[in-house]
Design an enzyme around this catalytic site. Structure first.
Site, PDB file in Angstrom:
ATOM      1  N   LYS A   1       0.828  -1.217   0.000  1.00 19.47           N
ATOM      2  CA  LYS A   1       0.000   0.000   0.000  1.00 19.47           C
ATOM      3  C   LYS A   1       0.859   1.262   0.000  1.00 19.47           C
ATOM      4  O   LYS A   1       0.586   2.194  -0.761  1.00 19.47           O
ATOM      5  CB  LYS A   1      -0.940   0.023   1.223  1.00 19.47           C
ATOM      6  CG  LYS A   1      -1.897  -1.148   1.310  1.00 19.47           C
ATOM      7  CD  LYS A   1      -2.899  -0.972   2.447  1.00 19.47           C
ATOM      8  CE  LYS A   1      -2.289  -1.010   3.828  1.00 19.47           C
ATOM      9  NZ  LYS A   1      -1.706  -2.333   4.192  1.00 19.47           N
TER      10      LYS A   1
ATOM     11  N   ARG B   1      -9.407   0.719   9.104  1.00 20.82           N
ATOM     12  CA  ARG B   1      -9.016  -0.658   9.417  1.00 20.82           C
ATOM     13  C   ARG B   1     -10.116  -1.400  10.164  1.00 20.82           C
ATOM     14  O   ARG B   1      -9.931  -2.565  10.509  1.00 20.82           O
ATOM     15  CB  ARG B   1      -7.763  -0.634  10.282  1.00 20.82           C
ATOM     16  CG  ARG B   1      -6.470  -0.944   9.514  1.00 20.82           C
ATOM     17  CD  ARG B   1      -5.366  -0.894  10.525  1.00 20.82           C
ATOM     18  NE  ARG B   1      -4.144  -1.535  10.217  1.00 20.82           N
ATOM     19  CZ  ARG B   1      -3.088  -0.951   9.662  1.00 20.82           C
ATOM     20  NH1 ARG B   1      -3.163   0.280   9.230  1.00 20.82           N
ATOM     21  NH2 ARG B   1      -1.964  -1.599   9.528  1.00 20.82           N
TER      22      ARG B   1
ATOM     23  N   ARG C   1      11.791  -6.812   4.329  1.00 21.91           N
ATOM     24  CA  ARG C   1      11.869  -5.403   3.899  1.00 21.91           C
ATOM     25  C   ARG C   1      12.859  -4.570   4.699  1.00 21.91           C
ATOM     26  O   ARG C   1      13.254  -3.492   4.263  1.00 21.91           O
ATOM     27  CB  ARG C   1      10.486  -4.743   3.834  1.00 21.91           C
ATOM     28  CG  ARG C   1       9.751  -4.537   5.136  1.00 21.91           C
ATOM     29  CD  ARG C   1       8.351  -3.985   4.828  1.00 21.91           C
ATOM     30  NE  ARG C   1       7.521  -3.926   6.032  1.00 21.91           N
ATOM     31  CZ  ARG C   1       6.227  -3.626   6.023  1.00 21.91           C
ATOM     32  NH1 ARG C   1       5.614  -3.379   4.882  1.00 21.91           N
ATOM     33  NH2 ARG C   1       5.539  -3.570   7.136  1.00 21.91           N
TER      34      ARG C   1
ATOM     35  N   ARG D   1      11.295  -1.895  11.633  1.00 19.57           N
ATOM     36  CA  ARG D   1      10.092  -1.664  12.428  1.00 19.57           C
ATOM     37  C   ARG D   1       9.974  -2.679  13.553  1.00 19.57           C
ATOM     38  O   ARG D   1      10.205  -3.869  13.349  1.00 19.57           O
ATOM     39  CB  ARG D   1       8.853  -1.744  11.533  1.00 19.57           C
ATOM     40  CG  ARG D   1       8.560  -0.458  10.796  1.00 19.57           C
ATOM     41  CD  ARG D   1       7.430  -0.606   9.827  1.00 19.57           C
ATOM     42  NE  ARG D   1       6.203  -1.120  10.413  1.00 19.57           N
ATOM     43  CZ  ARG D   1       5.032  -1.093   9.782  1.00 19.57           C
ATOM     44  NH1 ARG D   1       4.946  -0.581   8.577  1.00 19.57           N
ATOM     45  NH2 ARG D   1       3.964  -1.582  10.367  1.00 19.57           N
TER      46      ARG D   1
ATOM     47  N   ARG E   1      -0.506  -9.211  13.453  1.00 19.96           N
ATOM     48  CA  ARG E   1      -1.056  -8.210  12.527  1.00 19.96           C
ATOM     49  C   ARG E   1      -1.914  -8.857  11.442  1.00 19.96           C
ATOM     50  O   ARG E   1      -2.952  -8.308  11.053  1.00 19.96           O
ATOM     51  CB  ARG E   1       0.092  -7.386  11.914  1.00 19.96           C
ATOM     52  CG  ARG E   1       0.679  -6.388  12.928  1.00 19.96           C
ATOM     53  CD  ARG E   1       2.084  -5.953  12.570  1.00 19.96           C
ATOM     54  NE  ARG E   1       2.128  -5.226  11.311  1.00 19.96           N
ATOM     55  CZ  ARG E   1       3.222  -5.119  10.561  1.00 19.96           C
ATOM     56  NH1 ARG E   1       4.349  -5.718  10.934  1.00 19.96           N
ATOM     57  NH2 ARG E   1       3.198  -4.436   9.454  1.00 19.96           N
TER      58      ARG E   1
HETATM   59  P1  AMP Z   1       0.843   0.330   9.224  1.00 22.31           P
HETATM   60  O1  AMP Z   1       2.044   1.182   9.037  1.00 22.31           O
HETATM   61  O2  AMP Z   1      -0.322   0.734   8.360  1.00 22.31           O
HETATM   62  O3  AMP Z   1       1.141  -1.138   9.097  1.00 22.31           O
HETATM   63  O4  AMP Z   1       0.339   0.548  10.719  1.00 22.31           O
HETATM   64  C1  AMP Z   1       1.181   0.231  11.813  1.00 22.31           C
HETATM   65  C2  AMP Z   1       0.367   0.149  13.093  1.00 22.31           C
HETATM   66  O5  AMP Z   1      -0.251   1.408  13.368  1.00 22.31           O
HETATM   67  C3  AMP Z   1      -0.780  -0.857  13.089  1.00 22.31           C
HETATM   68  O6  AMP Z   1      -0.368  -2.177  13.369  1.00 22.31           O
HETATM   69  C4  AMP Z   1      -1.663  -0.272  14.191  1.00 22.31           C
HETATM   70  O7  AMP Z   1      -1.153  -0.538  15.467  1.00 22.31           O
HETATM   71  C5  AMP Z   1      -1.529   1.229  13.950  1.00 22.31           C
HETATM   72  N1  AMP Z   1      -2.548   1.718  12.981  1.00 22.31           N
HETATM   73  C6  AMP Z   1      -2.309   2.269  11.759  1.00 22.31           C
HETATM   74  N2  AMP Z   1      -3.460   2.597  11.149  1.00 22.31           N
HETATM   75  C7  AMP Z   1      -4.448   2.239  11.998  1.00 22.31           C
HETATM   76  C8  AMP Z   1      -5.859   2.292  11.925  1.00 22.31           C
HETATM   77  N3  AMP Z   1      -6.506   2.782  10.848  1.00 22.31           N
HETATM   78  N4  AMP Z   1      -6.570   1.817  12.993  1.00 22.31           N
HETATM   79  C9  AMP Z   1      -5.947   1.324  14.080  1.00 22.31           C
HETATM   80  N5  AMP Z   1      -4.628   1.230  14.206  1.00 22.31           N
HETATM   81  C10 AMP Z   1      -3.869   1.679  13.178  1.00 22.31           C
END
Ligand code: AMP
Length: 184
Positions: free
Chosen positions: A13, A88, A127, A131, A142
């Site tokens: 994404k 999400r 990757r 993180r 996740r």
């Molecule tokens: P990402 O970088 O999109 O993988 O997001 C990393 C982490 O941020 C996720 O595992 C959640 O803990 C938090 N997070 C990001 N976006 C959301 C969302 N829309 N709702 C809830 N938690 C989020």
């Protein structure tokens, strides 16, 4: 144009959102990036969400929706945006739609990137972005959270008639080509 780029962790994404940003001149809004930046800068929000991100679970809906609503009010988002990692949960999708509706706007398209689970795991673990949530244990959490809480968001956007999915396996350019033909 307001786009939701949808898909599980590791689907690509972020990479594709940046390409859409360049081509269409609309801003990427990655909730994960925003949270990570708050954590890095040790803001109040950052302190509140750090342990949640580290665990691989979701930040509460109310916190995320407020953050996104506040962010898109900034002038740089006026021309449109690509939501990357939001919504999400179905509640987030509903609440954000209610906000958009109150401003006379709507989501124009939700594009889902389809990638098999074994490929997602392989991509995330290779990757090397450093993180804290990119370890095998956190990735498992996740993906589980994605299946239980996030996958139903597809049904929501199918119902509102804006959803389409594309094959998320291939080169970055191939996948971007599939996205742009959907947006055309
Ligand atoms: P990402 O970088 O999109 O993988 O997001 C990393 C982490 O941020 C996720 O595992 C959640 O803990 C938090 N997070 C990001 N976006 C959301 C969302 N829309 N709702 C809830 N938690 C989020």
């Amino acid at each position: 144009m307001k786009i939701v780029l949808f898909g599980p962790p590791g689907a690509g994404k972020g990479t594709q959102a940046k390409l859409i940003e360049e081509k269409f001149g609309i801003k990427q809004l990655s909730t994960g990036d925003i949270f990570r930046s708050h954590i890095k800068n040790q803001t109040e929000l950052g302190k509140k969400v750090k342990s949640i991100l580290d665990s691989g679970n979701l930040v509460p809906d109310s916190v995320v929706v407020e953050l996104v609503v506040d962010t898109v009010k900034n002038p740089e988002f006026e021309k449109g945006y690509i939501l990357d990692g939001f919504p999400r949960t179905v509640v987030q999708a509903e609440e954000f739609d209610a906000f958009l509706q109150s401003t006379g706007s709507k989501i124009d398209a939700c594009i889902g990137l389809e990638v098999p689970k074994d490929e997602l795991i392989k991509r995330i673990l290779s990757r090397g972005e450093g993180r804290a949530d990119d370890t095998p244990e956190k990735v498992a959490v996740r993906l589980d959270v994605y299946e239980k809480e996030t996958a139903p968001v597809m049904g929501y956007y199918k119902k509102t008639g804006v959803f389409s999915s594309i094959d998320g396996v291939g080169t970055i350019d191939e996948i971007f080509g599939r996205i742009t033909s959907k947006l055309a």
